[in-house]
Design a protein around this motif. Structure first.
Motif, PDB file in Angstrom:
ATOM      1  N   LEU A 159       0.818  -1.209   0.000  1.00 19.90           N
ATOM      2  CA  LEU A 159       0.000   0.000   0.000  1.00 19.90           C
ATOM      3  C   LEU A 159       0.857   1.267   0.000  1.00 19.90           C
ATOM      4  O   LEU A 159       0.440   2.307  -0.521  1.00 19.90           O
ATOM      5  N   SER A 163      -0.999   3.063  -4.677  1.00 23.77           N
ATOM      6  CA  SER A 163      -2.218   3.677  -4.130  1.00 23.77           C
ATOM      7  C   SER A 163      -3.482   3.027  -4.683  1.00 23.77           C
ATOM      8  O   SER A 163      -4.536   3.078  -4.046  1.00 23.77           O
ATOM      9  N   ARG A 164      -3.391   2.412  -5.859  1.00 28.77           N
ATOM     10  CA  ARG A 164      -4.561   1.792  -6.497  1.00 28.77           C
ATOM     11  C   ARG A 164      -4.367   0.279  -6.474  1.00 28.77           C
ATOM     12  O   ARG A 164      -3.767  -0.304  -7.366  1.00 28.77           O
ATOM     13  N   LEU A 165      -4.890  -0.342  -5.426  1.00 32.72           N
ATOM     14  CA  LEU A 165      -4.610  -1.751  -5.159  1.00 32.72           C
ATOM     15  C   LEU A 165      -5.906  -2.515  -4.929  1.00 32.72           C
ATOM     16  O   LEU A 165      -6.832  -2.019  -4.291  1.00 32.72           O
ATOM     17  N   GLY A 207      -6.705   0.334   5.801  1.00 31.06           N
ATOM     18  CA  GLY A 207      -7.282   1.193   4.774  1.00 31.06           C
ATOM     19  C   GLY A 207      -8.002   0.450   3.672  1.00 31.06           C
ATOM     20  O   GLY A 207      -8.694   1.064   2.856  1.00 31.06           O
ATOM     21  N   LEU A 208      -7.854  -0.885   3.617  1.00 27.50           N
ATOM     22  CA  LEU A 208      -8.539  -1.653   2.585  1.00 27.50           C
ATOM     23  C   LEU A 208     -10.037  -1.713   2.865  1.00 27.50           C
ATOM     24  O   LEU A 208     -10.465  -1.777   4.019  1.00 27.50           O
ATOM     25  N   SER A 246      -8.185  -0.406  -2.220  1.00 31.99           N
ATOM     26  CA  SER A 246      -7.562   0.703  -1.511  1.00 31.99           C
ATOM     27  C   SER A 246      -8.458   1.936  -1.580  1.00 31.99           C
ATOM     28  O   SER A 246      -9.338   2.037  -2.450  1.00 31.99           O
TER      29      SER A 246
END
Length: 280
Positions: A159, A163-165, A207-208, A246
């Protein structure tokens, strides 16, 4: 607005379920809703036995981390969805990674790659087949907790880099009682124990986001049903297949749903695909 559809599916043997996979992908395309990326779990074969050619004929590139008889994961990406700079198999999956770095494991359970689709920023796509655990207190359950602990450290690092996960797969964890057909019957058991759920909540604290719960869903919606005792017919299931995203993807998420259709087919996987739709 252009959209991308991303899925996860535990096929429970790609050799047995290849016709179902190809049929399902074709049906989605026929509805003008093609699946652009899909993570597969429980392949149950080694990489040299994987049906790369058949899947490429269907319009997809694949990468695989396989294992004889057990486990195994793969990522498929639709060729037509790839950006112009990643138009071949070698460049379709960047920063390719197998298993959790620093965690010694003979079992093939994790695969990750950065994927460039047309007109959107790159996506870090992680596909996992989480350990089942068998029974609380068993050696396999202990292994599951150690694997989940190692995963936390890996995700934290990922992460920070991406940022885009998306973390997709068969988690073998039903995070809340609403994800269980009969919570009272399952109290303290494998797949729903507090020890397992703790790690799911830690991923959320990291944060997920559980994309399925971003949207209104029909109660008693599940992604897995036991083959035994008419589990599917009775809807005696669990929601253990997840797509976590994310924060950068939260506002892009348009829909997340479970497609039970393949579970109705003859000789199906015991899991159904889960699909997220993401806006450009």
């Amino acid at each position: 607005m252009n959209q991308y559809r991303i899925a996860t599916w535990n096929v429970n043997s790609i050799k047995v379920r290849l016709p179902h996979l190809l049929q399902w992908l074709e049906q989605q395309s026929a509805k003008n809703q093609p699946i652009d990326i899909i993570g597969l779990q429980e392949l149950k074969l080694t990489e040299d036995k994987f049906p790369f050619d058949e899947i490429e004929k269907a319009g997809y590139y694949s990468i695989v981390s396989g294992q004889k008889t057990y486990n195994g994961v793969a990522i498929l990406v639709r060729k037509e969805a790839l950006s112009l700079v990643t138009q071949d198999r070698e460049t379709a999956f960047l920063d390719f990674q197998k298993n959790i770095p620093g965690f010694e494991d003979e079992q093939q359970r994790l695969i990750a790659a950065t994927i460039h689709l047309k007109n959107i920023q790159p996506l870090r796509f992680i596909c996992g087949y989480f350990p089942n655990g068998q029974a609380v207190g068993s050696d396999k359950f202990s292994y599951k907790l150690k694997w989940l602990e190692a995963l936390q450290s890996y995700l934290h690092a990922q992460l920070l880099q991406h940022s885009r996960l998306l973390l997709v797969g068969d988690y073998n964890i039903a995070p809340k009682d609403e994800d269980v057909h009969d919570p009272a019957k399952w109290i303290g058991q494998n797949l729903v124990s507090d020890d397992e759920r703790k790690y799911f909540f830690q991923m959320e604290e990291m944060g997920l986001i559980d994309s399925y719960r971003l949207f209104d869903q029909i109660p008693k919606s599940f992604s897995w049903w036991d083959y035994r005792m008419m589990g599917f017919r009775r809807n005696a299931g669990l929601r253990i297949d997840h797509i976590l995203i994310s924060p950068a993807l939260k506002e892009k998420a348009a829909l997340c749903a479970i497609d039970k259709t393949p579970r109705t087919w003859e000789q199906p996987s015991d899991h159904a695909p889960v699909i997220i739709t993401i806006n450009q």
